[in-house]
Design an enzyme around this catalytic site. Sequence first.
Site, PDB file in Angstrom:
ATOM      1  N   SER A 176      -5.486   4.761  -0.626  1.00 32.21           N
ATOM      2  CA  SER A 176      -5.180   3.336  -0.660  1.00 32.21           C
ATOM      3  C   SER A 176      -6.380   2.548  -1.176  1.00 32.21           C
ATOM      4  CB  SER A 176      -4.811   2.851   0.742  1.00 32.21           C
ATOM      5  OG  SER A 176      -4.602   1.458   0.741  1.00 32.21           O
ATOM      6  N   SER A 177      -6.145   1.660  -2.154  1.00 29.59           N
ATOM      7  CA  SER A 177      -7.205   0.787  -2.660  1.00 29.59           C
ATOM      8  C   SER A 177      -7.462  -0.299  -1.621  1.00 29.59           C
ATOM      9  CB  SER A 177      -6.791   0.159  -3.992  1.00 29.59           C
ATOM     10  OG  SER A 177      -6.586   1.135  -4.974  1.00 29.59           O
ATOM     11  N   ASN A 224      -0.918   5.405   3.004  1.00 29.03           N
ATOM     12  CA  ASN A 224      -1.314   5.939   1.697  1.00 29.03           C
ATOM     13  C   ASN A 224      -2.596   6.736   1.863  1.00 29.03           C
ATOM     14  OD1 ASN A 224      -1.743   6.463  -0.974  1.00 29.03           O
ATOM     15  ND2 ASN A 224      -2.034   4.340  -1.612  1.00 29.03           N
ATOM     16  N   SER A 267       0.837  -1.198   0.000  1.00 26.04           N
ATOM     17  CA  SER A 267       0.000   0.000   0.000  1.00 26.04           C
ATOM     18  C   SER A 267       0.876   1.254   0.000  1.00 26.04           C
ATOM     19  CB  SER A 267      -0.907  -0.003   1.240  1.00 26.04           C
ATOM     20  OG  SER A 267      -1.690   1.158   1.272  1.00 26.04           O
ATOM     21  N   GLY A 268       0.571   2.172  -0.910  1.00 26.39           N
ATOM     22  CA  GLY A 268       1.343   3.415  -1.017  1.00 26.39           C
ATOM     23  C   GLY A 268       2.469   3.351  -2.015  1.00 26.39           C
ATOM     24  N   GLY A 312      -0.685  -5.549  -2.215  1.00 23.54           N
ATOM     25  CA  GLY A 312       0.620  -6.179  -2.098  1.00 23.54           C
ATOM     26  C   GLY A 312       0.698  -6.980  -0.810  1.00 23.54           C
ATOM     27  N   GLU A 323       1.274  -7.853   2.840  1.00 23.67           N
ATOM     28  CA  GLU A 323       1.073  -6.998   4.010  1.00 23.67           C
ATOM     29  C   GLU A 323       1.617  -7.683   5.261  1.00 23.67           C
ATOM     30  OE1 GLU A 323      -2.992  -5.794   4.351  1.00 23.67           O
ATOM     31  OE2 GLU A 323      -2.859  -4.368   2.696  1.00 23.67           O
ATOM     32  N   THR A 333      -2.189   1.962  -7.989  1.00 26.05           N
ATOM     33  CA  THR A 333      -3.354   2.562  -8.657  1.00 26.05           C
ATOM     34  C   THR A 333      -2.924   3.552  -9.723  1.00 26.05           C
ATOM     35  OG1 THR A 333      -4.657   2.284  -6.642  1.00 26.05           O
ATOM     36  CG2 THR A 333      -5.488   3.843  -8.275  1.00 26.05           C
TER      37      THR A 333
END
Length: 1139
Positions: free
Chosen positions: A163-164, A160, A110-111, A390, A392, A115
């Site tokens: 973040s998605s 992020n 994330s980040g 991704g 985590e 995206t």
Amino acid sequence: MSKMEVKTSLLDNMIGVGDMVLLEPLTEESFIENLRKRFDHSEIYTYIGSVVISMNPYKHLSIYTADKVEEYRNRNFYELSPHIYALSDEAYRSLRDQDKDQCILITGESGAGKTEASKLVMSYVAAVCGKGQEVNKVKEQLLQSNPVLEAFGNAKTVRNDNSSRFGKYMDIEFDFKGDPIGGVISNYLLEKSRVVKQPRGERNFHIFYQLLSGASEDTLKKLKLDRDFSKYNYLSLDSATVNGLDDAANFRTVRNAMQIVGFMEDEVQSVLELVAAVLKLGNIEFKPESRVNGFDESRVKDKNDLKEMCELLGIDQSVLERAFSFRTVEARSDKVSTTLNVAQAYYARDALAKNLYSRLFSWLVTRINESIKAQTKTRKKVMGVLDIYGFEIFEDNSFEQFIINYCNEKLQQIFIELTLREEQEEYVREGIEWTNIEYFNNAIICDLIENNQNGILAMLDEECLRPGTVTDETFLDKLNTICAEHQHFESRQSKNSKFLTDHSLPHNCFRIQHYAGKVLYRVEGFVDKNNDLLYRDLSQAMFKANHSIMRALFPEGNPAKVNLKRPPTAGFQFRASVATLMKNLQTKNPNYIRCIKPNDKKSAHIFTESLVGHQVRYLGLMENVRVRRAGYAFRQAYEPCLERYKMLCKQTWPHWKGPAREGVEVLLNNLQVAPEEYSYGRSKVFIRNPRTLFFLEEKRRQCLEDLATLIQKIYRGWKCRTHFLLLKKSQVVVAAWYRRYAQQKKYQKIKSATVVMQSFIRGWKARKILRELKYQKRCEEAVTTIAAYWHGTQARRELRRLKEEARNKHAVTVIWAAWLGTKARRELKRLKEEARRKHAVAVIWAYWLGLKVRREYRKFFRANAGRKIYEFTIQRIMQQHFLGLKNTMPSMSPIDKTWPVRRYQFLDGAHKELRRIFHLWRCKKYRSQFTEEKKAIYEEKLQASELFKDKKALYPSSVSQPFKGDYLEINKNPKYQKLNSMVEEKILLADIVNKINRANGKGAPRIFVLTKNNFVLADQKTGQVKASVPLPDLSSVSVSTQADGFFALKLKEGTTSAAKGDFLLSSDHLIEIITKLQRTGAAAASRDQINVDISDEFLVQFKQDKVCVKFIQGSPKNGNNAACKRKNNRLLEVSVPSP
């Protein structure tokens, strides 16, 4: 050669190493150092063969312009410096030209910029594919689906700001030309637990904050919401606002994107109602209530939020309230109803909120797919773009991290398999001997998780489905029993935990050795999150909702289709989705983008080596390089290889006339490169060690320097020779010009002397001839003069003779004329005397006759009889005239302009006066018949004439139409009973008008009600009051000069009513409405006069913006009616039919 034809290479002007396969020496430290060096110079892209590593720069870079798109368009993958556009172009060209379906896998934590990377890929493909109205529409819909899904599926996290919180896979479909014709989106595992609870420093999904910040007051009022975030329990307050995120502007962007994708206005309203319902649901609180049997029962504390939520969704409040207090369990034909305590009620509330939002998100994805799906049924080419979470590793890892990491294990497995398969296929295709590559196969970890019998997910499902008491601890005990000896599983009771010395492993946790490292999972919540249960009572309550999309979200709530089977668990569903995804990816040619986050501070120019090293390890990048280098580190087609290195060999420089492969063989043999360092394929040369490539590059660099020196030497010699030849040529030209000039000067002198001599000779000869001519002329003139004098003398003599003869003839004529005149005058005198005598006789005779007559008449009349006869005659004539008027009088209508014709001219004055008096009298008689109501109508007609006559083209057609006022008969019509009860004053006017929408120029029907002190706008269907404005707040009314019904009600600035802006309306009774508005406004002395502005262009205030309304004559699409159309954000254009 143009700019686009300049040939460059990945190896030119390279900062660090552009392709990690060429990195020497290959260690983790050198790998990270190379990334850092390129990151410091804003080179955020690096290759590992055909894999792109993308570093998040946390700043704007000017490498995504239209020029960059054209630069990478139709270029070889290694021809230019590393860029995401190169991978996108390679994938698109393979799809278009080779008919190979492609997929682009974007992974990272994330980040890291996943995206944004997917957006760049889609924007590049949209830029390079075909053009056309339909193609552009499809591209715009595909691109605009991103803002909608980001608003509902993204959130601010500690890592992020955007973040998605879901996985997205989009299949973009192309036709045989390579033009996009549609797409299909699949979503994976929305983090719905975020709806009810967010970690510290994080936010809920964007749409909640965007709705409260960007929606209009009217929209919030309809949704029963308030802008204050603190009033909603589901919204965290410590991170409600984020720097750099404009929630209000993003809400407008989302609304616009939904419109472009194809959402109808009622669908957008329904979606917002469900979002508002989720917020209201979080505010419902419960209190315990003891029952007679000793059990506690939950009750709703404050029913206001429950009531508003039920109104939004159209649910019976009592049904939903019971569903929060009781739970019905069905087993075949038996039904058991149990009460819910407060904790269970809160669980049910949160479960409903999570399911409602997640199902709404799935409905949005389905609805977008309906809009962007391909309309043709022909075979399509497909490019898939996967943007998924991704790997985590958090301090507290739960069920969500477990299945996310499971998905990444599957992606890593397919990545290694497809990479090796791609290498093997290329070696086989080129005829190179294939050697097996040793690598870590994570299939054992995938089997630990997904095995149908002993896998962790299978055991979790089995634990959830078995009867009896099921807890997270029983699940952990089962894991310890079955997985205790697995080499990648650790817990306190497993053989691999070393629990005597490892105190970092708590009792309620287990640890898995993933390919990216060890991850500690806390089992708390695993069973509940896997069950993901929603009580059937709540499902049935939602199915009963009178809402447009609620039944589609909760089909299991249909009482006619009761299914007693337990719904599949979350783990089972996700495992099936991942299996489908893996099957889909294996049918396509893969392209990889590995995203890396350089730091945790979201700041540019900061490179945290430990964080980057952690990501390099769990992304398996080092292993990827080793797999790539296990065979040959570098490969290149023969033509570009020979073109690049041909200057290193005399036989190949400057031109090689044979086949390119033979030229490469001659080149390498001449350079004495060891045979084991390279191999020849069918179309490429393969170099095993990067040192060989760097050796070639160094030799090329030295050769280029020598060539540059040679070119400079030749150029300088050529320049000097050219300069000398130019000087020599210039000297010859200067000498030629000088000789020409000298000869011209000499010739001019000779010519001048000759001309002078010639002029003197010609002058002497001319003067001599002149003297001879003058003498000859004088002789001729003397003869002429003598002859002239002689002729003159003779002429004068003849003239005197003729004059004497003429005088004699004239004298005779005069004498004869005088004699004739004397005779005529004598005769005239005689005739006059005779005439005078005759006239005297006639006069005397006339006087005598008159005297005789007068003497005769004096016997009968007095002396003034003539005057009386005259007066009598006049009176008789007037009497006959007036009696005749009685029978010929016009009608009593005031508009009748006829009048009898006068017969005598002396009656002209009386005739006009009588006509005026009669008109006044019949007008008075006509007015005496009016009632007070009719008088008011005619006064309104008169005022309408003063306002609009000769000013507005619509006025003449309104003269014959009576002013009715209450066209809707609100007092009698039961449909408007609610509206009638809300309006306390007498209704002066009620009519249906159209309220013009600024966004699209379309009209919405509204009821317009005018009373003594206010005017009201209400909904036509429900009668609900939309706006009530006091007449003192109305400053002016604007209309056009055309034959249309549009008018603007402008409110005074600073008043409460002006907060929402002016009103732009249209009506068929415009003349009556504005007349009544002005009369009502002027009725009270304390009220200002309402101005009426008549112009074809005026401004209307819509909230904060002023919009110009412009009227033009044209041919509207809807026939003879005026049509309003939005031209831009500042202009509404009204087309009025030509008269």
